[in-house]
Design a protein around this motif. Structure first.
Motif, PDB file in Angstrom:
ATOM      1  N   VAL A 192       0.845  -1.211   0.000  1.00  0.00           N
ATOM      2  CA  VAL A 192       0.000   0.000   0.000  1.00  0.00           C
ATOM      3  C   VAL A 192       0.873   1.252   0.000  1.00  0.00           C
ATOM      4  O   VAL A 192       0.638   2.197  -0.766  1.00  0.00           O
ATOM      5  N   ASN A 193       1.884   1.273   0.843  1.00  0.00           N
ATOM      6  CA  ASN A 193       2.770   2.435   0.923  1.00  0.00           C
ATOM      7  C   ASN A 193       3.585   2.613  -0.360  1.00  0.00           C
ATOM      8  O   ASN A 193       3.870   3.746  -0.766  1.00  0.00           O
ATOM      9  N   TYR A 194       3.945   1.496  -0.989  1.00  0.00           N
ATOM     10  CA  TYR A 194       4.673   1.579  -2.263  1.00  0.00           C
ATOM     11  C   TYR A 194       3.817   2.265  -3.321  1.00  0.00           C
ATOM     12  O   TYR A 194       4.286   3.150  -4.046  1.00  0.00           O
ATOM     13  N   ILE A 195       2.569   1.862  -3.431  1.00  0.00           N
ATOM     14  CA  ILE A 195       1.670   2.473  -4.409  1.00  0.00           C
ATOM     15  C   ILE A 195       1.449   3.947  -4.099  1.00  0.00           C
ATOM     16  O   ILE A 195       1.405   4.793  -4.996  1.00  0.00           O
ATOM     17  N   ALA A 196       1.300   4.250  -2.818  1.00  0.00           N
ATOM     18  CA  ALA A 196       0.929   5.616  -2.427  1.00  0.00           C
ATOM     19  C   ALA A 196       2.092   6.600  -2.451  1.00  0.00           C
ATOM     20  O   ALA A 196       1.898   7.778  -2.774  1.00  0.00           O
ATOM     21  N   TYR A 197       3.295   6.140  -2.143  1.00  0.00           N
ATOM     22  CA  TYR A 197       4.392   7.087  -1.916  1.00  0.00           C
ATOM     23  C   TYR A 197       5.598   6.933  -2.843  1.00  0.00           C
ATOM     24  O   TYR A 197       6.370   7.879  -2.995  1.00  0.00           O
ATOM     25  N   ASP A 198       5.785   5.780  -3.433  1.00  0.00           N
ATOM     26  CA  ASP A 198       6.987   5.580  -4.241  1.00  0.00           C
ATOM     27  C   ASP A 198       6.865   6.312  -5.581  1.00  0.00           C
ATOM     28  O   ASP A 198       5.831   6.232  -6.261  1.00  0.00           O
ATOM     29  N   THR A 199       7.919   7.012  -5.964  1.00  0.00           N
ATOM     30  CA  THR A 199       7.877   7.784  -7.218  1.00  0.00           C
ATOM     31  C   THR A 199       7.740   6.884  -8.437  1.00  0.00           C
ATOM     32  O   THR A 199       7.177   7.294  -9.450  1.00  0.00           O
ATOM     33  N   ARG A 200       8.243   5.652  -8.338  1.00  0.00           N
ATOM     34  CA  ARG A 200       8.104   4.723  -9.469  1.00  0.00           C
ATOM     35  C   ARG A 200       6.637   4.389  -9.711  1.00  0.00           C
ATOM     36  O   ARG A 200       6.189   4.283 -10.856  1.00  0.00           O
ATOM     37  N   SER A 201       5.885   4.236  -8.634  1.00  0.00           N
ATOM     38  CA  SER A 201       4.458   3.959  -8.758  1.00  0.00           C
ATOM     39  C   SER A 201       3.741   5.126  -9.433  1.00  0.00           C
ATOM     40  O   SER A 201       2.912   4.933 -10.323  1.00  0.00           O
ATOM     41  N   ALA A 202       4.077   6.342  -9.025  1.00  0.00           N
ATOM     42  CA  ALA A 202       3.473   7.529  -9.642  1.00  0.00           C
ATOM     43  C   ALA A 202       3.792   7.597 -11.133  1.00  0.00           C
ATOM     44  O   ALA A 202       2.934   7.967 -11.949  1.00  0.00           O
ATOM     45  N   GLU A 203       4.997   7.225 -11.496  1.00  0.00           N
ATOM     46  CA  GLU A 203       5.383   7.232 -12.914  1.00  0.00           C
ATOM     47  C   GLU A 203       4.562   6.239 -13.724  1.00  0.00           C
ATOM     48  O   GLU A 203       4.162   6.531 -14.859  1.00  0.00           O
ATOM     49  N   TYR A 204       4.292   5.082 -13.147  1.00  0.00           N
ATOM     50  CA  TYR A 204       3.464   4.099 -13.854  1.00  0.00           C
ATOM     51  C   TYR A 204       2.067   4.665 -14.107  1.00  0.00           C
ATOM     52  O   TYR A 204       1.511   4.505 -15.198  1.00  0.00           O
ATOM     53  N   PHE A 205       1.492   5.308 -13.100  1.00  0.00           N
ATOM     54  CA  PHE A 205       0.165   5.899 -13.274  1.00  0.00           C
ATOM     55  C   PHE A 205       0.188   6.986 -14.348  1.00  0.00           C
ATOM     56  O   PHE A 205      -0.699   7.050 -15.202  1.00  0.00           O
ATOM     57  N   GLU A 206       1.187   7.826 -14.310  1.00  0.00           N
ATOM     58  CA  GLU A 206       1.275   8.900 -15.303  1.00  0.00           C
ATOM     59  C   GLU A 206       1.476   8.349 -16.714  1.00  0.00           C
ATOM     60  O   GLU A 206       0.944   8.897 -17.687  1.00  0.00           O
ATOM     61  N   ASN A 207       2.211   7.250 -16.828  1.00  0.00           N
ATOM     62  CA  ASN A 207       2.403   6.621 -18.140  1.00  0.00           C
ATOM     63  C   ASN A 207       1.103   6.067 -18.710  1.00  0.00           C
ATOM     64  O   ASN A 207       0.982   5.859 -19.922  1.00  0.00           O
ATOM     65  N   HIS A 208       0.148   5.822 -17.819  1.00  0.00           N
ATOM     66  CA  HIS A 208      -1.167   5.339 -18.257  1.00  0.00           C
ATOM     67  C   HIS A 208      -2.213   6.461 -18.197  1.00  0.00           C
ATOM     68  O   HIS A 208      -3.404   6.188 -18.098  1.00  0.00           O
ATOM     69  N   PHE A 209      -1.734   7.700 -18.236  1.00  0.00           N
ATOM     70  CA  PHE A 209      -2.574   8.887 -18.434  1.00  0.00           C
ATOM     71  C   PHE A 209      -3.361   9.323 -17.202  1.00  0.00           C
ATOM     72  O   PHE A 209      -4.270  10.154 -17.313  1.00  0.00           O
ATOM     73  N   PHE A 210      -3.035   8.806 -16.033  1.00  0.00           N
ATOM     74  CA  PHE A 210      -3.659   9.277 -14.808  1.00  0.00           C
ATOM     75  C   PHE A 210      -2.964  10.533 -14.321  1.00  0.00           C
ATOM     76  O   PHE A 210      -1.762  10.709 -14.555  1.00  0.00           O
ATOM     77  N   SER A 211      -3.698  11.373 -13.639  1.00  0.00           N
ATOM     78  CA  SER A 211      -3.088  12.504 -12.962  1.00  0.00           C
ATOM     79  C   SER A 211      -2.754  12.079 -11.543  1.00  0.00           C
ATOM     80  O   SER A 211      -3.588  11.486 -10.858  1.00  0.00           O
ATOM     81  N   THR A 212      -1.538  12.364 -11.108  1.00  0.00           N
ATOM     82  CA  THR A 212      -1.170  12.030  -9.734  1.00  0.00           C
ATOM     83  C   THR A 212      -1.182  13.262  -8.839  1.00  0.00           C
ATOM     84  O   THR A 212      -0.769  13.199  -7.699  1.00  0.00           O
ATOM     85  N   ARG A 213      -1.670  14.372  -9.401  1.00  0.00           N
ATOM     86  CA  ARG A 213      -1.914  15.572  -8.578  1.00  0.00           C
ATOM     87  C   ARG A 213      -3.293  15.415  -7.947  1.00  0.00           C
ATOM     88  O   ARG A 213      -4.312  15.692  -8.572  1.00  0.00           O
ATOM     89  N   VAL A 214      -3.315  14.972  -6.727  1.00  0.00           N
ATOM     90  CA  VAL A 214      -4.591  14.596  -6.123  1.00  0.00           C
ATOM     91  C   VAL A 214      -5.060  15.585  -5.061  1.00  0.00           C
ATOM     92  O   VAL A 214      -6.132  15.419  -4.491  1.00  0.00           O
ATOM     93  N   ASN A 215      -4.303  16.613  -4.788  1.00  0.00           N
ATOM     94  CA  ASN A 215      -4.698  17.581  -3.765  1.00  0.00           C
ATOM     95  C   ASN A 215      -5.370  18.803  -4.387  1.00  0.00           C
ATOM     96  O   ASN A 215      -5.103  19.155  -5.522  1.00  0.00           O
TER      97      ASN A 215
END
Length: 283
Positions: free
Chosen positions: A260-283
């Motif tokens: 859970v923490n890997y998905i939420a906080y690791d920069t590699r996880s954020a990069e995967y989401f962005e590569n699939h067109f998600f926005s990781t700006r959630v605030n």
């Protein structure tokens, strides 16, 4: 040491002969035990490698990105991850009805929108919930549609054959919520040509079926399927917040929380989401 031959006569046999036999027997037993130990170790290793350490319940629309995150995490951690995909609502229902003693009981819940995790948090089924990505409901259409649609009324009053996904899915739930607030949900239901269980099925119908030309899906799904889309003004608030939660009844809390923490906080996880067109700006 003496032995009797076939005629009943005593015969002398050197003791060293028996000593050699004894030593050979000991060696053979040792080799056999060593082989058994090696085979057992290899079997246990394979079982450990193939056995699940944690299990995820994950929205079907997130399959591509979560599979990449899973592979990345497993490459750097000695852990196996199993995943059940489905609509966010179906998985929520399964979570409510599941018994923690079941083999497939989940450790982590990842719905496509926080509408679902808010409910599971409220009744104590999940905790440590974090928003990890954002997406938006849009009107996607295939290449055959020359669209002049700029509003919901344009869709409802046209001859475009369109679909949306069931409210048990994240996109369908968000669509219903937003359009119900402005009194247009029934209008959409009356005019639509088809309703599908998941957003990926809607996208697949738009892309591959002559019967459906357009549909209300996540913008991320539209881009993954290479579909054109527009953002309708009536859907300005139709933003889905992807969340990840630890299941309260997890039998594997430590490795599950680590994932859970890997998905939420690791920069590699954020990069995967962005590569699939998600926005990781959630605030």
């Amino acid at each position: 040491m003496k032995e009797v031959n076939k005629d009943g006569e005593l015969m002398n046999v050197p003791c060293r002969h028996y000593l050699r036999l004894l030593i050979a027997s000991v060696i053979l037993v040792a080799v056999f035990l060593s082989l058994i130990h090696r085979l057992t170790a290899e079997k246990n290793s394979e079982e450990k490698k193939s056995g699940e350490a944690i299990h995820l319940f994950c929205a079907a629309s997130l399959r591509n990105v979560i599979e990449e995150i899973k592979e990345s995490y497993q490459a750097n951690n000695d852990i196996a991850i199993g995943i059940t995909y489905g609509s966010s609502g179906q998985l929520e229902t399964s979570l409510r009805m599941s018994d923690s003693t079941m083999a497939s009981f989940p450790d982590v819940y990842i719905p496509a929108d926080n509408l679902f995790s808010k409910r599971t948090d409220t009744i104590g089924l999940t905790r440590n919930t974090m928003v990890i990505a954002r997406q938006r409901v849009v009107l996607a259409f295939d290449k055959t549609v020359v669209s002049k649609v700029v509003s919901l009324d344009d869709v409802l009053n046209s001859d475009i054959r369109f679909a949306f996904c069931h409210p048990a899915a994240g996109a369908g739930s968000k669509l219903k919520l937003v359009l119900s607030d402005i009194g247009r949900w029934k209008d959409l239901g009356d005019a639509c040509d088809a309703v599908f269980p998941t957003v990926t099925e809607v996208a697949n119908a738009i892309k591959n079926s002559s019967g459906i030309q357009a549909g209300f899906i996540w913008d991320t799904t539209a881009r993954q399927f290479q579909l054109d889309y527009i953002e309708l003004p009536e859907l300005e608030e139709a933003v889905g917040m992807v969340t990840v939660s630890l299941v309260a009844g997890s039998r594997n809390k430590e490795p599950a929380l680590s994932f859970v923490n890997y998905i939420a906080y690791d920069t590699r996880s954020a990069e995967y989401f962005e590569n699939h067109f998600f926005s990781t700006r959630v605030n």
